[in-house]
Design an enzyme around this catalytic site. Structure first.
Site, PDB file in Angstrom:
ATOM      1  N   ASP A  91      63.841  14.641  48.693  1.00 26.27           N
ATOM      2  CA  ASP A  91      64.518  14.556  49.986  1.00 26.27           C
ATOM      3  C   ASP A  91      63.680  13.683  50.917  1.00 26.27           C
ATOM      4  O   ASP A  91      62.598  13.229  50.554  1.00 26.27           O
ATOM      5  CB  ASP A  91      64.800  15.954  50.551  1.00 26.27           C
ATOM      6  CG  ASP A  91      63.527  16.673  50.959  1.00 26.27           C
ATOM      7  OD1 ASP A  91      62.437  16.080  50.851  1.00 26.27           O
ATOM      8  OD2 ASP A  91      63.617  17.836  51.377  1.00 26.27           O
ATOM      9  N   ASP A 270      72.088  21.457  45.615  1.00 23.26           N
ATOM     10  CA  ASP A 270      70.746  22.045  45.571  1.00 23.26           C
ATOM     11  C   ASP A 270      70.729  23.176  46.576  1.00 23.26           C
ATOM     12  O   ASP A 270      71.478  23.153  47.558  1.00 23.26           O
ATOM     13  CB  ASP A 270      69.668  21.029  45.989  1.00 23.26           C
ATOM     14  CG  ASP A 270      69.585  20.898  47.494  1.00 23.26           C
ATOM     15  OD1 ASP A 270      70.485  20.264  48.080  1.00 23.26           O
ATOM     16  OD2 ASP A 270      68.657  21.455  48.109  1.00 23.26           O
ATOM     17  N   CYS A 308      74.763  36.937  30.342  1.00 26.64           N
ATOM     18  CA  CYS A 308      73.674  35.970  30.504  1.00 26.64           C
ATOM     19  C   CYS A 308      72.738  36.001  29.300  1.00 26.64           C
ATOM     20  O   CYS A 308      72.424  37.058  28.760  1.00 26.64           O
ATOM     21  CB  CYS A 308      72.894  36.291  31.779  1.00 26.64           C
ATOM     22  SG  CYS A 308      71.524  35.154  32.086  1.00 26.64           S
ATOM     23  N   CYS A 310      69.636  34.588  29.357  1.00 27.69           N
ATOM     24  CA  CYS A 310      68.273  34.218  29.753  1.00 27.69           C
ATOM     25  C   CYS A 310      67.255  35.184  29.138  1.00 27.69           C
ATOM     26  O   CYS A 310      67.607  36.251  28.633  1.00 27.69           O
ATOM     27  CB  CYS A 310      68.144  34.151  31.282  1.00 27.69           C
ATOM     28  SG  CYS A 310      67.818  35.736  32.075  1.00 27.69           S
ATOM     29  N   CYS A 313      67.513  38.765  30.521  1.00 21.30           N
ATOM     30  CA  CYS A 313      68.669  39.551  30.081  1.00 21.30           C
ATOM     31  C   CYS A 313      68.611  39.886  28.589  1.00 21.30           C
ATOM     32  O   CYS A 313      69.099  40.923  28.160  1.00 21.30           O
ATOM     33  CB  CYS A 313      69.959  38.819  30.426  1.00 21.30           C
ATOM     34  SG  CYS A 313      70.224  38.743  32.212  1.00 21.30           S
ATOM     35  N   HIS A 339      66.249  34.268  35.858  1.00 23.56           N
ATOM     36  CA  HIS A 339      67.640  34.707  35.702  1.00 23.56           C
ATOM     37  C   HIS A 339      68.555  34.027  36.723  1.00 23.56           C
ATOM     38  O   HIS A 339      69.620  33.521  36.362  1.00 23.56           O
ATOM     39  CB  HIS A 339      67.786  36.227  35.842  1.00 23.56           C
ATOM     40  CG  HIS A 339      69.229  36.606  35.974  1.00 23.56           C
ATOM     41  ND1 HIS A 339      70.078  36.687  34.894  1.00 23.56           N
ATOM     42  CD2 HIS A 339      69.991  36.814  37.080  1.00 23.56           C
ATOM     43  CE1 HIS A 339      71.309  36.946  35.333  1.00 23.56           C
ATOM     44  NE2 HIS A 339      71.270  37.025  36.653  1.00 23.56           N
TER      45      HIS A 339
END
Ligand SMILES: [Zn+2]
Length: 377
Positions: A91, A270, A308, A310, A313, A339
Site C-alpha cells: 500500500d 484485503d 474446513c 485447515c 480443523c 483457520h
C-alpha cells in the site's frame, strides 16, 4: 503484468480471471492476507501457501518506520527479506498516515505526520511513497492518495479527490524517472476516491483511469460510511471501471461483503479482519461466528468447522482451542489465524468454482440468505 478474464457470470458482474505477475499466477477473485510489518501476523510463508494464498499485502507506513527502507533494500527487497516467493502488493502508506499516525499537516505537496511509535516527525509525498515502494519491491504498488473519513461532507471529499488526482500523476512521473531496483516488474494501481458522492466517484474514476495499465483500486470505502452507500458506490463503479483490468476493493471486509462485492465485479480484496479477529478468539466458520473463548466451548470436543480442511480443523477440537486462547498460548493465536485465513481463501475458491460452473448467482443468494441472520458474518 497481465490480466485475463476467463469467465463471466451471465446474471451479475462476477467474473473469474488470472492475474500474472513476475511472482506467479493469481486466480481472481482473490483475498490478500495482510502482512503489515513483513509478516501475516503469527503465520509462516509455508502455512500461507498451504492455506492457498497467492498474494499478500505489505504496509509502506509500518515497514518504513521499522525496520526502515534501507534494511529491506539491503535484503534485496521484501520478497527476499520475508522469504515469500509469491506476489506482494504494497500500500502507499497514505491510509495509515491518515488513520494511525498523528497527522500534523496536509498540503498539496504531501502529509507531515508523527510516528505512532515514538512521535518522530516524517513527511510522505507521492514521490516519497513511490521511493519506499520501489525499495520494498512489491509486484503491485499503490498510488499515494488521500482517504477522507466515511462521514466527510462533499467539500472535504472533493478536496481529497483533487489531491488524489494530482498525486497520481506525480506517482506515475516518479516511477517513469526511477526504474525498478530489482529484477521484476512493478505495476501501479491508481485509486478511485470520492467518498459516497456519485458525481465525485465518477469524476475521480475518469481522472485516475488513464494511469491504470493493469488494475484499479477503489479506496475510501469501509471507512465509517453506511454499508448501503458502500455497495451503491461499488455498483456505480462497476459500470465505469475498465472491464479488462482487475478491480481491487481496499480494506473490505466481512465474508458476506466479499460475496456481495464479487457479485458487483470486484476481483481483489484485503482486510485485517480474519487475523485480527482470530487473535480475539473470533472464528469465521461455515455455521457463523464462533467466539471460542465462550465457556460453552470448554467441553466441546467437536471440530471447529466440519467444512474446513485447515490444520486446526483436521487435528484439534474446539475445547483445545478454547483452552489455548483462554490461557494466551501462542499456538492458539496461530491456529485461529490459520483457520480464519483458510476460511477467507476457501470462500474465494468456492466463489471461483461457482462462477466457472455458471451457478454463482444462486449460490451467492443462498449464502447471503443463510448468513444474513448470523451476526458478524
Ligand atoms: Zn479450519
Amino acid at each position: 503484468m497481465k490480466f485475463t478474464v476467463n469467465s463471466e457470470d451471465i446474471n451479475c458482474s462476477a467474473r473469474i480471471g488470472m492475474l500474472e505477475t513476475s511472482h506467479g499466477e493469481i486466480l481472481t477473485p482473490i483475498f490478500m492476507p495482510v502482512g503489515s510489518a513483513g509478516a501475516v501476523k503469527s503465520l509462516a510463508p509455508d502455512e500461507l501457501i498451504t492455506a492457498g494464498a497467492t498474494i499478500i499485502l505489505g504496509n509502506t507506513y509500518h515497514l518504513y518506520l521499522r525496520p526502515g527502507t534501507e534494511i529491506i533494500n539491503t535484503a534485496s527487497g521484501l520478497h527476499k527479506f520475508m522469504a515469500w516467493e509469491r506476489s506482494i502488493l504494497t500500500d502507499s502508506g497514505g491510509f495509515q498516515v491518515f488513520s494511525l499516525a498523528k497527522m500534523n499537516k496536509i498540503s498539496d505537496d504531501g502529509v507531515e505526520f508523527q510516528s505512532h511509535l515514538d512521535g518522530s516527525r516524517h513527511f510522505f509525498s507521492p514521490a516519497v511513497s513511490m521511493e519506499i515502494q520501489r525499495n520494498l519491491g512489491g509486484d503491485i504498488i499503490m498510488a499515494f492518495d488521500q482517504c477522507p473519513p466515511g462521514d466527510s461532507d462533499i467539500q472535504i471529499a472533493e478536496e481529497a479527490l483533487k489531491r488524489t488526482s494530482s498525486w497520481i500523476s506525480e506517482c506515475a512521473q516518479y516511477l517513469q524517472d526511477n526504474p525498478t531496483l530489482y529484477d521484476h516488474e512493478q505495476t501501479l494501481f491508481p485509486i478511485v476516491q470520492g467518498s459516497i458522492y456519485e458525481e465525485l466517484r465518477r469524476r475521480s474514476a475518469e481522472e485516475v483511469i488513464p494511469y491504470a495499465s493493469c488494475g484499479v483500486a477503489i479506496g475510501g470505502l469501509a471507512v465509517g460510511e453506511e454499508k448501503g452507500a458502500m455497495f451503491d458506490m461499488i455498483e456505480l463503479l462497476d459500470g465505469v471501471l475498465p472491464k479488462d483490468q482487475p478491480r481491487y476493493l481496499m480494506g473490505v471486509g466481512r465474508p458476506t461483503d466479499l460475496v456481495r462485492a464479487v457479485r458487483l465485479g470486484i476481483d481483489m480484496f484485503d482486510c485485517v479482519m480474519p487475523t485480527r479477529n482470530a487473535r480475539n478468539g473470533q472464528l469465521f466458520t461455515s455455521h457463523g461466528i464462533v467466539n471460542i473463548k465462550n465457556k460453552k466451548y470448554k467441553t466441546d470436543f467437536t471440530q471447529l468447522d466440519d467444512s474446513c480442511n485447515c490444520y486446526l480443523c483436521k487435528n484439534f477440537t474446539r475445547a483445545y482451542l478454547c483452552h489455548l486462547i483462554r490461557v494466551n498460548e501462542i499456538l492458539g493465536l496461530r491456529l485461529a489465524s490459520l483457520h480464519n485465513i483458510s476460511y477467507y481463501l476457501n470462500l474465494m475458491a468456492v466463489m471461483r468454482v461457482e462462477i466457472s460452473s455458471g451457478a454463482f448467482s444462486s449460490w451467492a443468494e443462498n449464502y447471503l440468505n443463510e448468513m444474513s441472520h448470523l451476526k458478524g458474518m
